[in-house]
Enzyme design. Structure first.
Site, PDB file in Angstrom:
ATOM      1  N   ASN A 121      -9.473  -0.481  -8.168  1.00  0.00           N
ATOM      2  CA  ASN A 121     -10.480  -0.753  -7.163  1.00  0.00           C
ATOM      3  C   ASN A 121     -11.113   0.606  -6.874  1.00  0.00           C
ATOM      4  O   ASN A 121     -11.850   0.901  -5.997  1.00  0.00           O
ATOM      5  CB  ASN A 121     -10.301  -1.337  -6.037  1.00  0.00           C
ATOM      6  CG  ASN A 121      -9.220  -0.739  -5.370  1.00  0.00           C
ATOM      7  OD1 ASN A 121      -8.078  -1.167  -5.073  1.00  0.00           O
ATOM      8  ND2 ASN A 121      -9.898   0.047  -4.157  1.00  0.00           N
ATOM      9  N   LYS A 133       0.935  -1.119  -0.015  1.00  0.00           N
ATOM     10  CA  LYS A 133       0.027   0.006  -0.175  1.00  0.00           C
ATOM     11  C   LYS A 133       1.020   1.166  -0.031  1.00  0.00           C
ATOM     12  O   LYS A 133       1.555   1.526   1.147  1.00  0.00           O
ATOM     13  CB  LYS A 133      -0.664   0.061   1.232  1.00  0.00           C
ATOM     14  CG  LYS A 133      -1.894   1.181   1.555  1.00  0.00           C
ATOM     15  CD  LYS A 133      -2.739   1.608   0.469  1.00  0.00           C
ATOM     16  CE  LYS A 133      -3.473   0.470  -0.120  1.00  0.00           C
ATOM     17  NZ  LYS A 133      -4.502   0.686  -0.955  1.00  0.00           N
ATOM     18  N   HIS A 175      -9.926  -7.042  -4.551  1.00  0.00           N
ATOM     19  CA  HIS A 175     -10.070  -6.111  -3.654  1.00  0.00           C
ATOM     20  C   HIS A 175     -10.332  -6.459  -2.218  1.00  0.00           C
ATOM     21  O   HIS A 175     -11.125  -7.153  -2.077  1.00  0.00           O
ATOM     22  CB  HIS A 175     -10.794  -4.733  -4.009  1.00  0.00           C
ATOM     23  CG  HIS A 175     -10.824  -3.678  -3.109  1.00  0.00           C
ATOM     24  ND1 HIS A 175     -11.968  -3.609  -2.253  1.00  0.00           N
ATOM     25  CD2 HIS A 175      -9.933  -2.908  -2.428  1.00  0.00           C
ATOM     26  CE1 HIS A 175     -11.674  -2.399  -1.519  1.00  0.00           C
ATOM     27  NE2 HIS A 175     -10.316  -1.985  -1.739  1.00  0.00           N
ATOM     28  N   SER A 176      -9.683  -5.775  -1.154  1.00  0.00           N
ATOM     29  CA  SER A 176     -10.166  -5.924   0.188  1.00  0.00           C
ATOM     30  C   SER A 176      -9.985  -4.799   0.885  1.00  0.00           C
ATOM     31  O   SER A 176      -9.133  -3.775   0.869  1.00  0.00           O
ATOM     32  CB  SER A 176      -8.941  -6.836   0.734  1.00  0.00           C
ATOM     33  OG  SER A 176      -8.907  -6.719   2.066  1.00  0.00           O
TER      34      SER A 176
END
Ligand code: GKR
Ligand code: MG
Length: 419
Positions: free
Chosen positions: A265, A189, A316-317
């Site tokens: 996303n 990230k 995606h999460s």
């Protein structure tokens, strides 16, 4: 088999101080646990966001589903859509793209649909993946999801992950995750530090893990120009570059100029985004997410669209618990054209959950498909009660990474196209 009762339980659980382009995760993460019970006493589970506005929409939708046949997917969708009206869901953290009415209906419908599929599986003695067309894989690969982070929440002890604020810290975090879970791919990230520092971190990961696919996702913190520069600097290093720049327009400017595919996303989060994104060649990979693409069946339709239009598929999460992990695993198991390991935040939850332990585990970075009918996970009522108590006591009612960051840095601004 008709829906007789629906129970909605908001829960809160501890979350480490994970950094992103919008700020930092608060000490408590929220989810809503959905239980649907039929007139013959079968029950099914769903899990979704816990923000107050979403919870209120779920509460408004639930009565409209009472009496509806548990197999009647379209009737359920119409009933939920009618309660949502023209409402628009906007995430408070700004990390899952623009809100729209369609996305709102899909997000509200999703956990009810998952719970109904859980029931249908239990009634038929089949796994949810069987109901989605049958599994094409018996274990679903997930990716290590690395974050820049502080050592602990301010005023608290250092957590077990420690700080990760430079390439060494990120490589150490990756080693921990790969050792403990066996992950076979890694996502970082980004959008937290200046892009050159994040490029260095990706190179440190490549050096430490020469064979693992790598990705970075700055959540649109870079301008198209910076995105092109970073993409070129990471030639041959990334499997894909996720949401470097904002909007379809920004991504379309970057895509032809970089050597790897762009994934999203954020700029394609509902059906209306697909035609313009495809026409502009903005993306090569879609990260699907059943929580806002309308549940599991609709997500298999999105997967089919990706195949039709030559898009690769990943998943995606957001911070989640075991019911979501089970649903993600059934979906990913039943989608033939899943090209990449799925994202998951699970390791950050360190075992906190509302499901009875044992049904979900990581083996060499993959979650074996639970074998019991339905989702294959069972609610742990004591754990649900404890996490609901957390919710009542923690004082957090919506995820707001920016507001939490501003408590420590009042000048902080979300980093959209910032660099
Ligand atoms: O947990 O901070 C986070 C992530 O940034 C998450 O909220 C994003 O929605 O993981 C997500 C992503 O891939 O953009
Ligand atoms: Mg992303």
């Amino acid at each position: 088999m008709r829906i007789r009762e629906i129970h909605l339980t908001p829960v809160a659980f501890r979350d480490p101080p994970l950094l992103n382009a919008s700020g930092i995760h608060e000490p408590w993460a929220l989810r809503t646990i959905v239980e649907v019970v039929t007139d013959d006493g079968l029950s099914g589970l769903g899990e979704t966001y816990g923000d107050r506005s979403h919870l209120e929409r779920l509460r408004a939708a639930a009565p409209a589903l009472i009496g509806v046949e548990v197999h009647a997917h379209h009737a359920q969708y119409a009933a939920v859509a009618a309660t949502v009206g023209g409402d628009v869901f906007v995430d408070q953290h700004g990390l899952t793209g623009a809100g729209s009415n369609q996305k709102t209906v899909d997000a509200v419908f999703s956990p009810f649909e998952v719970a109904c599929l859980d029931i249908r599986g239990k009634a038929a003695g089949l796994r949810v993946a069987d109901l989605l067309g049958g599994p094409v894989r018996e274990a679903v690969p997930y990716s290590a999801y690395l974050f820049y982070k502080w050592a602990g929440h301010p005023g608290e002890d250092e957590d077990r992950f420690g700080a990760a604020l430079d390439p060494e810290g990120i490589a150490a975090q990756a080693r921990l995750f790969v050792e403990e879970y066996g992950f076979g791919s890694i996502k970082l990230k980004g959008g937290v530090l200046p892009p050159d520092e994040e490029i260095e971190a990706v190179h440190a990961l490549r050096e430490a893990f020469p064979d693992l696919p790598l990705r970075i996702d700055p959540n649109a913190a870079w301008t198209p120009e910076t995105s092109i520069r970073v993409g070129r600097a990471l030639e041959g290093v990334l499997e894909y570059l996720e949401d470097p720049a904002p909007e379809i327009e920004g991504m379309a400017r970057v895509a032809p100029e970089v050597p790897m595919k762009l994934a999203t996303n954020m700029c394609v989060v509902t059906h209306a985004h697909l035609p313009p994104a495809l026409a502009r060649g903005a993306i090569g990979v879609l990260l699907t997410d059943h929580h806002y693409w309308g549940g599991l069946l609709r997500s298999t339709q999105v997967a089919a669209l990706c195949e039709t239009f030559g898009l690769e598929l990943s998943m995606h999460s957001n911070t989640h618990l075991g019911i979501s992990l089970a649903a993600m695993t059934h979906l990913a198991a039943a989608v033939p054209n899943l090209n990449h390991a799925c994202d998951t935040h699970t390791p950050w939850q360190q075992g906190q959950d509302v499901v009875v332990p044992g049904a979900l585990r990581f083996v060499e970075g993959a979650v074996p498909l639970p074998q019991a009918p339905g989702l294959g996970v069972e609610l742990d009522r004591d754990a649900l009660g404890a996490l609901h108590e957390n919710y009542l006591r923690c004082g957090v009612e919506r995820r707001d990474d920016t507001a939490y960051m501003r408590r420590f840095d009042p000048t902080f601004q979300p980093k959209r196209a910032h660099w």
